[in-house]
Design a protein around this motif. Structure first.
Motif, short mmCIF file in Angstrom:
data_model
loop_
_atom_site.label_atom_id
_atom_site.label_comp_id
_atom_site.label_asym_id
_atom_site.label_seq_id
_atom_site.Cartn_x
_atom_site.Cartn_y
_atom_site.Cartn_z
N TRP A 1 0.68 -1.26 0.13
CA TRP A 1 -0.05 0.01 0.14
C TRP A 1 0.80 1.15 0.02
O TRP A 1 0.57 2.10 -0.59
CB TRP A 1 -0.77 0.09 1.13
N LEU A 2 2.03 1.30 0.86
CA LEU A 2 2.65 2.38 0.75
C LEU A 2 3.55 2.70 -0.46
O LEU A 2 3.58 3.96 -0.87
CB LEU A 2 3.77 2.30 1.98
N VAL A 3 3.96 1.56 -1.07
CA VAL A 3 4.67 1.83 -2.36
C VAL A 3 3.86 2.32 -3.45
O VAL A 3 4.15 3.13 -4.26
CB VAL A 3 5.46 0.33 -2.76
N SER A 4 2.51 1.55 -3.35
CA SER A 4 1.32 2.14 -4.49
C SER A 4 1.14 3.69 -4.35
O SER A 4 0.93 4.48 -5.06
CB SER A 4 0.14 1.35 -4.39
N LYS A 5 1.16 4.26 -2.76
CA LYS A 5 1.01 5.69 -2.68
C LYS A 5 2.12 6.38 -3.05
O LYS A 5 1.98 7.55 -3.64
CB LYS A 5 0.64 5.80 -1.07
N LEU A 6 3.30 6.00 -2.82
CA LEU A 6 4.52 6.86 -3.33
C LEU A 6 4.60 6.98 -4.67
O LEU A 6 5.01 7.77 -5.18
CB LEU A 6 5.73 5.86 -2.58
N PHE A 7 4.45 5.91 -5.24
CA PHE A 7 4.52 5.87 -6.94
C PHE A 7 3.31 6.17 -7.58
O PHE A 7 3.13 5.69 -8.91
CB PHE A 7 5.13 4.48 -7.24
N GLY A 8 2.26 6.61 -6.91
CA GLY A 8 0.90 7.14 -7.85
C GLY A 8 0.03 5.93 -8.27
O GLY A 8 -0.48 6.03 -9.24
N GLY A 9 0.05 4.96 -7.56
CA GLY A 9 -0.62 3.67 -8.07
C GLY A 9 -2.19 4.31 -7.90
O GLY A 9 -2.72 5.16 -7.39
N GLY A 10 -3.14 3.36 -8.39
CA GLY A 10 -4.64 3.80 -8.43
C GLY A 10 -4.99 3.72 -9.86
O GLY A 10 -6.38 3.69 -9.94
N GLY A 11 -4.34 3.63 -10.79
CA GLY A 11 -4.86 3.50 -12.14
C GLY A 11 -5.47 4.38 -12.61
O GLY A 11 -6.08 4.66 -13.74
N ARG A 12 -5.16 5.82 -12.19
CA ARG A 12 -5.76 6.98 -12.77
C ARG A 12 -4.97 7.53 -13.90
O ARG A 12 -3.73 7.84 -13.75
CB ARG A 12 -5.96 8.13 -11.61
N ASN A 13 -5.53 7.93 -14.97
CA ASN A 13 -4.85 8.59 -16.26
C ASN A 13 -5.15 9.92 -16.06
O ASN A 13 -6.07 10.50 -16.37
CB ASN A 13 -5.01 7.78 -17.62
#
Length: 64
Positions: free
Chosen positions: A51-63
């Motif tokens: 979860w932290l890595v996805s938040k740091l690198f802008g995860g979430g799939g929004r373009n």
């Protein structure tokens, strides 16, 4: 000087944890609690790291 005093409590806690909380003691406590507790603990830690890595690198799939 104020900058040093602002970070002093955090540094003190980090030093305390480094000196008194060893990984061997944590692993021993996990084994005392049982295998399922260890498995659940590993899964929780991995989920938090992912979860932290996805938040740091802008995860979430929004373009955008």
């Amino acid at each position: 000087m104020k900058t040093l005093l602002r970070f002093f409590p955090s540094a003190l806690v980090a030093v305390f944890m480094t000196l008194f909380l060893t990984s061997c003691a944590a692993i021993g406590d996990i084994f005392k609690a049982g295998a399922y507790t260890g498995i659940i603990g590993v899964i929780v830690v991995l989920a938090i790291v992912i979860w932290l890595v996805s938040k740091l690198f802008g995860g979430g799939g929004r373009n955008s």
